[in-house]
Enzyme design. Structure first.
Site, PDB file in Angstrom:
ATOM      1  N   GLU A  50     -11.771  17.967 -28.396  1.00 27.70           N
ATOM      2  CA  GLU A  50     -11.012  18.882 -27.508  1.00 27.70           C
ATOM      3  C   GLU A  50     -11.882  19.209 -26.330  1.00 27.70           C
ATOM      4  O   GLU A  50     -13.092  19.034 -26.400  1.00 27.70           O
ATOM      5  CB  GLU A  50     -11.091  19.980 -28.602  1.00 27.70           C
ATOM      6  CG  GLU A  50     -10.036  20.011 -29.551  1.00 27.70           C
ATOM      7  CD  GLU A  50     -10.118  21.219 -30.563  1.00 27.70           C
ATOM      8  OE1 GLU A  50     -10.230  22.455 -30.142  1.00 27.70           O
ATOM      9  OE2 GLU A  50     -10.232  20.874 -31.661  1.00 27.70           O
ATOM     10  N   TYR A  91      -7.894  27.528 -30.839  1.00 24.90           N
ATOM     11  CA  TYR A  91      -8.412  26.196 -31.419  1.00 24.90           C
ATOM     12  C   TYR A  91      -8.640  26.502 -32.859  1.00 24.90           C
ATOM     13  O   TYR A  91      -9.130  25.272 -33.431  1.00 24.90           O
ATOM     14  CB  TYR A  91      -9.593  25.934 -30.427  1.00 24.90           C
ATOM     15  CG  TYR A  91     -10.637  26.984 -30.468  1.00 24.90           C
ATOM     16  CD1 TYR A  91     -11.384  27.438 -31.560  1.00 24.90           C
ATOM     17  CD2 TYR A  91     -11.244  27.685 -29.195  1.00 24.90           C
ATOM     18  CE1 TYR A  91     -12.537  28.305 -31.456  1.00 24.90           C
ATOM     19  CE2 TYR A  91     -12.098  28.246 -28.930  1.00 24.90           C
ATOM     20  CZ  TYR A  91     -12.958  28.667 -30.237  1.00 24.90           C
ATOM     21  OH  TYR A  91     -13.755  29.569 -30.259  1.00 24.90           O
ATOM     22  N   CYS A  94     -47.930  47.375  -8.764  1.00 28.46           N
ATOM     23  CA  CYS A  94     -48.944  48.537  -8.962  1.00 28.46           C
ATOM     24  C   CYS A  94     -50.372  48.320  -8.474  1.00 28.46           C
ATOM     25  O   CYS A  94     -51.125  49.153  -8.773  1.00 28.46           O
ATOM     26  CB  CYS A  94     -48.789  49.114 -10.413  1.00 28.46           C
ATOM     27  SG  CYS A  94     -49.653  47.982 -11.476  1.00 28.46           S
ATOM     28  N   CYS A 114     -49.603  41.804 -15.950  1.00 25.20           N
ATOM     29  CA  CYS A 114     -50.121  43.208 -15.327  1.00 25.20           C
ATOM     30  C   CYS A 114     -50.206  44.002 -16.600  1.00 25.20           C
ATOM     31  O   CYS A 114     -49.183  44.270 -17.433  1.00 25.20           O
ATOM     32  CB  CYS A 114     -49.345  43.822 -14.463  1.00 25.20           C
ATOM     33  SG  CYS A 114     -49.640  45.576 -14.267  1.00 25.20           S
TER      34      CYS A 114
HETATM   35  S1  IVH Z   1     -14.561  25.275 -32.021  1.00 27.20           S
HETATM   36  C1  IVH Z   1     -17.217  26.991 -35.638  1.00 27.20           C
HETATM   37  N1  IVH Z   1     -13.224  24.456 -30.076  1.00 27.20           N
HETATM   38  O1  IVH Z   1     -17.520  27.021 -27.539  1.00 27.20           O
HETATM   39  C2  IVH Z   1     -17.421  27.253 -33.953  1.00 27.20           C
HETATM   40  N2  IVH Z   1     -14.954  26.230 -29.495  1.00 27.20           N
HETATM   41  O2  IVH Z   1     -20.356  27.267 -29.416  1.00 27.20           O
HETATM   42  C3  IVH Z   1     -15.980  26.870 -33.838  1.00 27.20           C
HETATM   43  N3  IVH Z   1     -15.220  26.916 -27.099  1.00 27.20           N
HETATM   44  O3  IVH Z   1     -17.985  30.231 -28.560  1.00 27.20           O
HETATM   45  C4  IVH Z   1     -15.816  26.688 -32.209  1.00 27.20           C
HETATM   46  N4  IVH Z   1     -13.475  25.664 -26.414  1.00 27.20           N
HETATM   47  O4  IVH Z   1     -15.687  30.036 -27.898  1.00 27.20           O
HETATM   48  C5  IVH Z   1     -14.422  25.250 -30.369  1.00 27.20           C
HETATM   49  N5  IVH Z   1     -12.140  23.740 -28.121  1.00 27.20           N
HETATM   50  C6  IVH Z   1     -13.079  24.594 -28.768  1.00 27.20           C
HETATM   51  C7  IVH Z   1     -13.915  25.340 -27.905  1.00 27.20           C
HETATM   52  C8  IVH Z   1     -14.737  26.117 -28.395  1.00 27.20           C
HETATM   53  C9  IVH Z   1     -14.659  26.558 -26.234  1.00 27.20           C
HETATM   54  C10 IVH Z   1     -16.170  27.723 -27.384  1.00 27.20           C
HETATM   55  C11 IVH Z   1     -16.265  28.699 -28.591  1.00 27.20           C
HETATM   56  C12 IVH Z   1     -17.568  28.813 -28.963  1.00 27.20           C
HETATM   57  C13 IVH Z   1     -18.173  27.914 -28.249  1.00 27.20           C
HETATM   58  C14 IVH Z   1     -19.097  26.984 -29.414  1.00 27.20           C
END
Ligand code: IVH
Length: 668
Positions: A113, A222, A408, A423
């Site tokens: 994705e 997602y 300082c 410092c």
């Molecule tokens: S899955 C268990 N899918 O990326 C973790 N995350 O560190 C599940 N993110 O903060 C995350 N697009 O917000 C997933 N297609 C996607 C994503 C996605 C962006 C962000 C998510 C998370 C970070 C992953």
């Protein structure tokens, strides 16, 4: 129109508008011309005015509701919102694939994705209705931003089926909206947002939902927050389709890949095409598709082992180094910062970049006047990679660190074993100001409205000399300060007041004791329960706490062994600042599982997880992990090559488990 007819028509309009809204905002495929939608919406508004009791909470007229909030409530996530491990190149991806296949079998498929560069959110639905939305926060506790999320048109207020579930997704600002917003801000002479991600974050952090509503935010969902299998789903790809059927906006670019080569091909494809997307992505997320295989792989403390995030390489550009600024940090470390000819890199204009320390400047032979390569990865601060020696004219000047503190004048010292110059004058104004900035920061006392500039003024004017003075500030003293209007003063004083009741870990972290980070502060607060108790702790006791080492223990004891600090604690107490732990450590009843209420020691090398991870999971189940075996120890977990602790445990008759048994109990 009579009420019965009106009710019928209102219901009909609600349904129609929801359908058309879904087609427009979620599917990007308008079903009717805008004018038709507007006409129906106006009809609904008219009827709702006539019959206010027919205004349903999920009516399309109710997205922007009510008065601005005073602050955001904290929300504890039922399932923590984890992050992802990273992969930066093909090798990392092949390693991930190898680990996945060895843990879950050769017959594996992945879902790829786009990794949307925005903000993670959790959305709760009860019987199909949107009831609560929250930020990720620290993964365990986030903020309730329901009112702002309701304004996002692509977040359904009502689902196609009356299911109860939590979903997770990413809120973002499309590139086009971001540029339009910044243009408007520039016209008004306001400060610009650095990138779409900051703009989205800034919009969701507004207490007045009208602002978020005006910002054209969007979302991609997602995942399901809890256990997707309860909904009869067997793999991630199915889940995404199901979420789409429920009415959520799902990113259409995902692909199911049967092997790592196709994953790599997918990534290569998007590396070239990502600039053409109407929103920013910072990588590709790769997830094992089948839930049974995900379960085989499990989690570390921070992230699932069945997924990883490939991060696009940092962008690099060339510009000129015009000078070097020196900045004195909270701990007195003096860091050089490069002043650059402004240059666009990875979506923002960069004028300053970190040079880390003097040694690095010398090693890389970076001189003032040089053409330099600047690199920026995501939201990480830009750094100077190297100088282009072949482009020198001969006028470039080598840089030398001063001998005295630029703030300082005290002599700078180099502490043994450290590269940084420091410092060590505790009265250094730069350090005090930085300390105050840290104290009010989001993860510490979280006092909004006290920016750097305001703090500098407060200090300069003699209104605040240490953190306890913040609690004595009065309206009259603040009037007349730059950037402070009547309204912002009232708000600020309210925020300061609210911070009085923070739980102890925020205060402890905010004090900026060396080596005591957020996590350390939490562990210490949970253990001691009050500043008073912590003040009297001795190194011997501190080091028995799981994950508190010598360095932290020494630093804490040294910090509190100081008259100044005792005075500070008294002043804080006198100002009604809470000095006790009121956090939400989950109390698990003894006997609720194999660990609850037990004292556990970990020793030897574990294979499937690190000792740190094992410890966190045991503590999460109510166990107490300590460092040494005594007659009070209930259980020893012995990994490979366990030594003296195992011998002692055996001698004392303490129960001993191997890793296999540990994992079995943890996974129950
Ligand atoms: S899955 C268990 N899918 O990326 C973790 N995350 O560190 C599940 N993110 O903060 C995350 N697009 O917000 C997933 N297609 C996607 C994503 C996605 C962006 C962000 C998510 C998370 C970070 C992953």
């Amino acid at each position: 129109m009579d009420r019965i007819k009106a009710e019928q028509r209102v219901t009909e309009l609600n349904e129609q508008l929801q359908q058309y809204g879904h087609a427009y905002y979620v599917l990007d495929k308008p079903a009717v011309p805008d004018a038709v939608y507007d006409q129906l919406l106006n009809e609904l508004i008219g009827l709702e005015e006539l019959f206010p009791d027919l205004v349903f909470p999920d009516s399309p007229t109710q997205r922007v509701g009510g008065e601005p909030l005073a602050n955001f409530q904290k929300v504890t996530h039922e399932q923590p919102m984890l992050s992802l491990s990273n992969a930066f190149n093909e090798e990392d991806l092949r390693d991930f694939d190898k680990r996945a296949r060895s843990g879950a079998g050769e017959d594996i498929s992945y879902v790829c994705e786009l990794k949307i560069d925005g903000l993670a959110v959790s959305l709760m639905y009860e019987e199909g209705r949107f009831v609560r939305g929250a930020t990720r926060g620290d993964g365990r506790i986030g903020e309730d931003i329901t009112a702002n999320l309701r304004t996002i048109q692509s977040i359904p207020l009502r689902l196609k089926e009356p299911v109860s579930l939590e979903v997770r997704g990413e809120v973002f600002m499309p590139k086009g909206s971001f540029h339009a917003l910044n243009e408007a801000k520039a016209e008004r002479g306001e400060e610009l947002f650095a990138n779409p991600r900051n703009a989205a974050a800034g919009s969701l952090r507004q207490l007045d939902p009208k602002i978020a509503a005006s910002r054209n935010l969007d979302v991609f969902i997602y995942a399901i927050g809890g256990d997707a299998e309860t909904y009869g789903l067997t793999n991630h790809d199915e889940t995404l389709s199901y979420l789409g059927e429920l009415g959520f906006k799902i990113n259409p670019e995902r692909a199911v890949c049967q092997d790592v080569d196709s994953v790599i091909a997918y990534i290569e494809g998007w590396t070239g095409k990502r600039m053409d997307l109407p929103y920013e992505i910072d990588g590709i997320v790769i997830k094992v598709n089948a839930y049974l295989q995900q379960q085989d792989l499990g989690f570390t403390a921070r992230s699932p082992k069945w997924a990883t995030a490939y991060k696009f390489p940092a962008e690099e550009v060339i510009t000129r180094l015009r000078g070097i600024d020196l900045n004195v940090g909270r701990t007195g470390v003096v860091t050089p910062t490069a002043i650059l000819d402004p240059v666009a890199v990875a979506g923002t204009t960069v004028q300053r970049a970190s040079l880390h320390n003097e040694d690095l400047i010398r090693e890389k032979d970076i001189r003032i006047g040089d053409h330099v390569i600047i690199r920026k990865a995501g939201d990480i601060i830009p750094e100077v990679v190297s100088a282009l020696v072949e482009m020198r004219s001969g006028d470039e000047e080598p840089f030398q660190m001063p001998e005295n503190c630029p703030a300082c004048e005290a002599e700078l010292v180099r502490i043994e074993g450290e590269v940084a110059l420091r410092c060590v004058n505790p009265q250094c104004p730069a350090q005090i100001v930085e300390g105050l900035i840290h104290f009010v920061s989001r993860n510490a006392m979280n006092i909004e409205g006290l920016g750097e500039k305001v703090i500098e003024q407060l200090y300069r004017e003699g209104l605040v000399a240490d953190v306890s003075d913040l609690y004595k500030l009065e309206k009259e003293q603040l009037i007349g300060l730059e950037r402070m209007g009547e309204k912002s003063i009232t708000k600020l004083l309210m925020n300061i007041d609210a911070s009085r009741s923070n739980s102890m870990e925020r205060l402890l972290f905010g004090l900026g004791i060396r080596f005591v980070g957020e996590k350390g502060a939490r562990i210490l607060s949970e253990h001691f329960g009050s500043m008073e108790a912590l003040q009297h702790a001795e190194v011997e006791e501190l080091v028995t706490i799981f994950e508190i080492g010598d360095k932290v223990a020494d630093s804490v004891v040294t910090y509190f062994d100081n008259e100044e600090v005792h005075g500070l604690m008294e002043r804080l107490a006198a100002a009604d600042v809470n000095l006790t732990y009121t956090g939400t450590k989950v109390r698990v009843e003894a006997g609720a599982n194999a660990f609850a209420g037990k004292k556990v020691v970990l020793t030897g090398k574990l294979e499937g997880l690190t000792r740190g991870e094992a410890g966190e999971r045991i503590e999460a189940l109510g166990g107490k992990v300590t460092g040494s075996v005594s007659k009070n120890t209930d259980l020893l977990i012995a990994g490979e090559d366990a030594g003296s602790k195992l011998a002692k445990a055996t001698e004392l008759g303490v129960e001993v488990w191997n890793e296999e048994r540990l994992l079995e109990e943890l996974n129950k």
